[in-house]
Design a protein around this motif. Sequence first.
Motif, PDB file in Angstrom:
ATOM      1  N   GLN A  40       0.854  -1.184   0.000  1.00  0.00           N
ATOM      2  CA  GLN A  40       0.000   0.000   0.000  1.00  0.00           C
ATOM      3  C   GLN A  40       0.894   1.239   0.000  1.00  0.00           C
ATOM      4  OE1 GLN A  40      -3.552   0.748  -0.621  1.00  0.00           O
ATOM      5  NE2 GLN A  40      -3.653  -1.087   0.647  1.00  0.00           N
ATOM      6  N   PRO A  41       0.625   2.197  -0.880  1.00  0.00           N
ATOM      7  CA  PRO A  41       1.483   3.391  -0.885  1.00  0.00           C
ATOM      8  C   PRO A  41       1.223   4.259   0.345  1.00  0.00           C
ATOM      9  CG  PRO A  41      -0.330   3.625  -2.449  1.00  0.00           C
ATOM     10  CD  PRO A  41      -0.438   2.247  -1.868  1.00  0.00           C
ATOM     11  N   GLY A  42       2.174   5.077   0.655  1.00  0.00           N
ATOM     12  CA  GLY A  42       1.996   6.026   1.762  1.00  0.00           C
ATOM     13  C   GLY A  42       2.239   5.371   3.107  1.00  0.00           C
ATOM     14  N   VAL A  43       2.064   6.185   4.116  1.00  0.00           N
ATOM     15  CA  VAL A  43       2.333   5.692   5.459  1.00  0.00           C
ATOM     16  C   VAL A  43       1.065   5.074   6.039  1.00  0.00           C
ATOM     17  CG1 VAL A  43       4.151   7.339   5.963  1.00  0.00           C
ATOM     18  CG2 VAL A  43       1.769   7.922   6.458  1.00  0.00           C
ATOM     19  N   TYR A  44       1.247   4.221   7.004  1.00  0.00           N
ATOM     20  CA  TYR A  44       0.098   3.666   7.707  1.00  0.00           C
ATOM     21  C   TYR A  44      -0.492   4.760   8.583  1.00  0.00           C
ATOM     22  CZ  TYR A  44      -2.563   0.955  11.072  1.00  0.00           C
ATOM     23  OH  TYR A  44      -3.557   0.467  11.868  1.00  0.00           O
ATOM     24  N   ARG A  45      -1.810   4.931   8.469  1.00  0.00           N
ATOM     25  CA  ARG A  45      -2.404   6.071   9.149  1.00  0.00           C
ATOM     26  C   ARG A  45      -3.180   5.689  10.404  1.00  0.00           C
ATOM     27  NH1 ARG A  45      -5.089   9.505   4.368  1.00  0.00           N
ATOM     28  NH2 ARG A  45      -6.387   7.669   4.175  1.00  0.00           N
ATOM     29  N   GLY A  46      -2.958   4.501  10.893  1.00  0.00           N
ATOM     30  CA  GLY A  46      -3.664   4.106  12.102  1.00  0.00           C
ATOM     31  C   GLY A  46      -4.998   3.473  11.762  1.00  0.00           C
ATOM     32  N   VAL A  47      -5.710   3.134  12.781  1.00  0.00           N
ATOM     33  CA  VAL A  47      -6.998   2.458  12.594  1.00  0.00           C
ATOM     34  C   VAL A  47      -7.934   3.318  11.772  1.00  0.00           C
ATOM     35  CG1 VAL A  47      -9.077   1.800  13.841  1.00  0.00           C
ATOM     36  CG2 VAL A  47      -6.842   1.080  14.671  1.00  0.00           C
ATOM     37  N   ARG A  48      -8.604   2.700  10.847  1.00  0.00           N
ATOM     38  CA  ARG A  48      -9.563   3.435  10.027  1.00  0.00           C
ATOM     39  C   ARG A  48     -10.939   2.864  10.325  1.00  0.00           C
ATOM     40  NH1 ARG A  48      -7.671   3.830   4.065  1.00  0.00           N
ATOM     41  NH2 ARG A  48      -8.838   5.755   4.246  1.00  0.00           N
ATOM     42  N   LYS A  49     -11.638   3.616  11.120  1.00  0.00           N
ATOM     43  CA  LYS A  49     -12.917   3.105  11.596  1.00  0.00           C
ATOM     44  C   LYS A  49     -13.900   2.885  10.468  1.00  0.00           C
ATOM     45  CE  LYS A  49     -16.472   4.072  14.945  1.00  0.00           C
ATOM     46  NZ  LYS A  49     -17.569   4.330  14.023  1.00  0.00           N
TER      47      LYS A  49
END
Length: 663
Positions: A40-49
């Motif tokens: 997946q491109p980009g950074v991990y952005r945390g939980v995505r509700k």
Amino acid sequence: MASFPERQKRSNFQFRTYRTIGSQLVNYQSQAYFDFPFPQPGVYRGVRKGEALFHSEYQYPVRGPGDVIRADPRPAGLAPARQRLRRKLLPRRLHWSKDLGFGGNGLASLFFLSDGSPNSRRQYFVAKCNLAGDADKTLRQEKMTTDEFQDAMHIIQTRKIPPVQNPRSSRRVRNREGPQASRRWTEADRDLRGIMLLEYCQRGSLHKALCVADAKKIHFPERALWHMFHCLIQALIAMAYPPPRHGDLYNGLLPPFMEEIPQDREKARWIHFDIDPHNVLVHKSEPGSDHPLIPALKLSDFGLAHELDDRNLGDNDHMLTFRGWAKHFFFTPEQFTAEWDHIPINEGPGTIYPPPRVAGNFSWKTNLFQMGAVMACLITQSYVPTPPWPVWTFIPGRALDPEYYSDSPQDDDAPAPGPDPGPAHYHGDDYDDEYDDEHDDDENEENTPPHHHHQAHHPAAPSSPSYAPPPPSPSYAAPPPPPPVYYDNADHGYPFLPHPNPNHYPRQNPEDLFPDGSPVGGSGYIRAWSYGQYLFSDEDRGSDASEFGHVSVRLRELVAWCMTDDPAYRPSLRWLEREVRGEIARRYGEEPDGELQGESVREVSEWIKTCLDAPLPKKPRQPRQPRGQAGGGGEGGGEGGEDGGTGNGFMASGTTKIRITTG
Ligand SMILES: Nc1ncnc2c1ncn2[C@@H]1O[C@H](COP(=O)(O)OP(=O)(O)OP(=O)(O)O)[C@@H](O)[C@H]1O
């Protein structure tokens, strides 16, 4: 065999399906799979509700008549497996009594030892074997693992194999086959490597108890729930500190031992991977014992259990394999988190630096999550929701105290739980409005299933007396996102944010605000994503009047804390055990089972009779069908099988073997 990158992509895709529609069935030939970005491109952005895709189809919460766990169709190979057990155990005078149940891989049958005289007391044994045959090594592994926890009170115990009896001494055999009878016991017959003998838990599994409770429309009493919670914690303590390795703790005591946490010792790194209601067995209660009223629970089925070492953790292939080890509904964030999607091709969580916060961060806290899921099943009498449903929870600010998250020196190597970085932390440079739109429940109501309205911003009030939540304000607008926080001192070149809290120093997350803007951390609580927060609803604020109001807020809150996304926020065993023991003493009197009189005792005794000691009610009779069209057996599996079969998540040829049927 697929190449490693192909396996990585498949696994990411499967778990994305799990997170979004709650299924594991995927089509690797589909366009969706080809288009699936990897990594997946980009950074991990945390939980995505808002990741769950089809909310209209989202069955939440799954409970009520017809929603419980059903037995699966019987797997092929049961009859030959039973035959094998009977043939191999006969030389040891063990006689088949009935089948107890079957799982994805094996059969468990009840045997008794008899010397042939009619008045002798029968000794019962449970014999397990693999459906695949004796050559299958998994059972041998399971036997060895189970023995690691010898003498622990809350772990199923293996039993000594009775010696082979000389067939000549059996009159029946002699009469039938003459003096040559001794030839019957060949080496192969004596070889019990493919069979495991266990103690017998007469009351079966928690899964069976749940099915009975559902059929009879009864709840598990709160007092029983507290005790079961305590038993499960004790089982996890046994896995973290196996009694055989800490024998000095139990000097002078008779086994089985009530598990204890030694001071300043490192934990064993056992991960069970398969803790679910099928694999928790209900033992007996005995006056004068440690469980005079409420039966002890015993954790069983160590077929997947693994003691991780640095080699495993640094081996990408192993880590990917561990990712798939659990049953549907019981995967842990360490396995299903979207953080995996950002791991570069040919890499794994153990080989990148800094290590991911959740992905592949397997530890004893993985067991804690699954145990929390089992407790959630007991409270709701249904499975945990899939897709997994994350909601903010508030854990005590004193969680920043190492005592909350760490039992042993080794835990201190793990990231200390600073406030959850949340999206505001993870979004980094590519933060955009789209993210806000997607995740702000108040603005995007369609993203929230009906039962969850407002939960994200108004989770249940922690029940500590020092907690006084401000009233929710309908005019609440999210505070502006704070500037991204970076500790970019590691030139790793991977699309990961560095560890948000490298100095183990607790930071106040500016997002941890109550709707009126007052800081949550300041009032003693910090915020974290939990998959157990669905146990609360708005009515819980200050009362027990919610859907699960028959269970106190305090119990549900402790369960939700075991089910946080980030393992660092899950409580330490020592802290949790003390809290639960304290609650039991406060509510019901001192240990072991509190005061044995009063309303709650009557309630529990009645429940033991009607739920634990009762067999599964038979399905109501169907109207007679014309010959030749008779329907299949009931949910108990017929032939004495009390339990449904189960299968391990992605291992079972990609099919979901546990199903939920809605009424
Ligand atoms: N010692 C025991 N006492 C009583 N019942 C048992 C015992 N061991 C197993 N059972 C019953 O048999 C069922 C099947 O158990 P088993 O551990 O063989 O499954 P399995 O093949 O390991 O399943 P899975 O790995 O899919 O969980 C259990 O759910 C339980 O109901």
